[in-house]
Design a protein around this motif. Structure first.
Motif, PDB file in Angstrom:
ATOM      1  N   ARG A  35      21.552  26.542 -10.421  1.00 39.09           N
ATOM      2  CA  ARG A  35      21.552  25.243 -10.659  1.00 39.09           C
ATOM      3  C   ARG A  35      23.102  25.052 -10.424  1.00 39.09           C
ATOM      4  NH1 ARG A  35      21.571  22.489 -16.428  1.00 39.09           N
ATOM      5  NH2 ARG A  35      23.131  21.431 -15.292  1.00 39.09           N
ATOM      6  N   THR A  36      23.426  23.399 -10.298  1.00 36.99           N
ATOM      7  CA  THR A  36      24.642  23.166 -10.253  1.00 36.99           C
ATOM      8  C   THR A  36      25.364  22.653 -11.630  1.00 36.99           C
ATOM      9  OG1 THR A  36      24.150  20.775  -9.818  1.00 36.99           O
ATOM     10  CG2 THR A  36      24.127  22.055  -7.785  1.00 36.99           C
ATOM     11  N   ALA A  37      26.424  22.297 -11.543  1.00 38.70           N
ATOM     12  CA  ALA A  37      26.876  21.880 -12.734  1.00 38.70           C
ATOM     13  C   ALA A  37      26.173  20.437 -12.904  1.00 38.70           C
ATOM     14  CB  ALA A  37      28.545  21.680 -12.642  1.00 38.70           C
ATOM     15  N   SER A  38      26.759  19.635 -14.042  1.00 39.99           N
ATOM     16  CA  SER A  38      26.170  18.067 -14.385  1.00 39.99           C
ATOM     17  C   SER A  38      27.148  17.258 -13.397  1.00 39.99           C
ATOM     18  CB  SER A  38      26.086  18.153 -15.602  1.00 39.99           C
ATOM     19  OG  SER A  38      25.128  18.999 -16.305  1.00 39.99           O
ATOM     20  N   TYR A  39      26.505  16.197 -13.055  1.00 35.90           N
ATOM     21  CA  TYR A  39      27.213  15.301 -12.299  1.00 35.90           C
ATOM     22  C   TYR A  39      26.847  13.798 -12.724  1.00 35.90           C
ATOM     23  CZ  TYR A  39      29.060  18.804  -9.309  1.00 35.90           C
ATOM     24  OH  TYR A  39      29.584  20.131  -8.630  1.00 35.90           O
ATOM     25  N   VAL A  40      27.811  12.927 -12.525  1.00 37.19           N
ATOM     26  CA  VAL A  40      27.337  11.500 -12.996  1.00 37.19           C
ATOM     27  C   VAL A  40      26.100  10.896 -12.136  1.00 37.19           C
ATOM     28  CG1 VAL A  40      28.190   9.307 -13.154  1.00 37.19           C
ATOM     29  CG2 VAL A  40      29.754  11.130 -13.795  1.00 37.19           C
ATOM     30  N   THR A  41      26.107  10.971 -10.670  1.00 34.73           N
ATOM     31  CA  THR A  41      25.124  10.669 -10.153  1.00 34.73           C
ATOM     32  C   THR A  41      24.279  11.603  -9.306  1.00 34.73           C
ATOM     33  OG1 THR A  41      26.288  10.685  -7.841  1.00 34.73           O
ATOM     34  CG2 THR A  41      26.553   8.576  -9.565  1.00 34.73           C
ATOM     35  N   SER A  42      23.168  11.249  -8.999  1.00 38.09           N
ATOM     36  CA  SER A  42      22.081  12.366  -8.270  1.00 38.09           C
ATOM     37  C   SER A  42      22.925  12.758  -7.006  1.00 38.09           C
ATOM     38  CB  SER A  42      20.994  11.801  -8.014  1.00 38.09           C
ATOM     39  OG  SER A  42      20.601  10.790  -7.408  1.00 38.09           O
ATOM     40  N   GLU A  43      23.250  11.807  -6.270  1.00 41.25           N
ATOM     41  CA  GLU A  43      24.020  12.124  -4.923  1.00 41.25           C
ATOM     42  C   GLU A  43      25.248  13.038  -5.020  1.00 41.25           C
ATOM     43  OE1 GLU A  43      24.269  11.615  -0.873  1.00 41.25           O
ATOM     44  OE2 GLU A  43      22.622  10.830  -2.321  1.00 41.25           O
ATOM     45  N   GLU A  44      25.935  13.073  -6.084  1.00 41.27           N
ATOM     46  CA  GLU A  44      26.778  13.813  -6.242  1.00 41.27           C
ATOM     47  C   GLU A  44      26.519  15.368  -6.301  1.00 41.27           C
ATOM     48  OE1 GLU A  44      30.846  11.849  -8.419  1.00 41.27           O
ATOM     49  OE2 GLU A  44      28.829  11.886  -9.649  1.00 41.27           O
ATOM     50  N   ALA A  45      25.389  15.498  -7.386  1.00 43.40           N
ATOM     51  CA  ALA A  45      24.862  16.660  -7.598  1.00 43.40           C
ATOM     52  C   ALA A  45      23.975  17.432  -6.265  1.00 43.40           C
ATOM     53  CB  ALA A  45      23.830  16.611  -8.628  1.00 43.40           C
TER      54      ALA A  45
END
Length: 64
Positions: A35-45
């Motif tokens: 998994r990725t880190a957590s992001y403010v938006t789905s687009e960033e993730a």
């Protein structure tokens, strides 16, 4: 929305999720749980995931 590329580790299908307690988004492979880190938006993730899923080349087409 941007298409989510296959997992760079196993080639499995990945999807984005939201953590409802923090309202942060992450992308996770459904097969190996990478998994990725957590992001403010789905687009960033998704962009972070896709960047990692894109192999780097040295110009000759060979992966570095």
């Amino acid at each position: 929305m941007t298409e989510i590329k296959p997992c760079p580790k196993c080639g499995g299908k990945a999807e984005y999720f939201i953590n409802l307690s923090t309202y942060e988004y992450f992308v996770k492979c459904l097969d190996c749980n990478k998994r990725t880190a957590s992001y403010v938006t789905s687009e960033e993730a998704i962009l972070a995931w896709n960047e990692e899923a894109t192999p780097l080349t040295d110009g000759s087409g060979d992966k570095r």
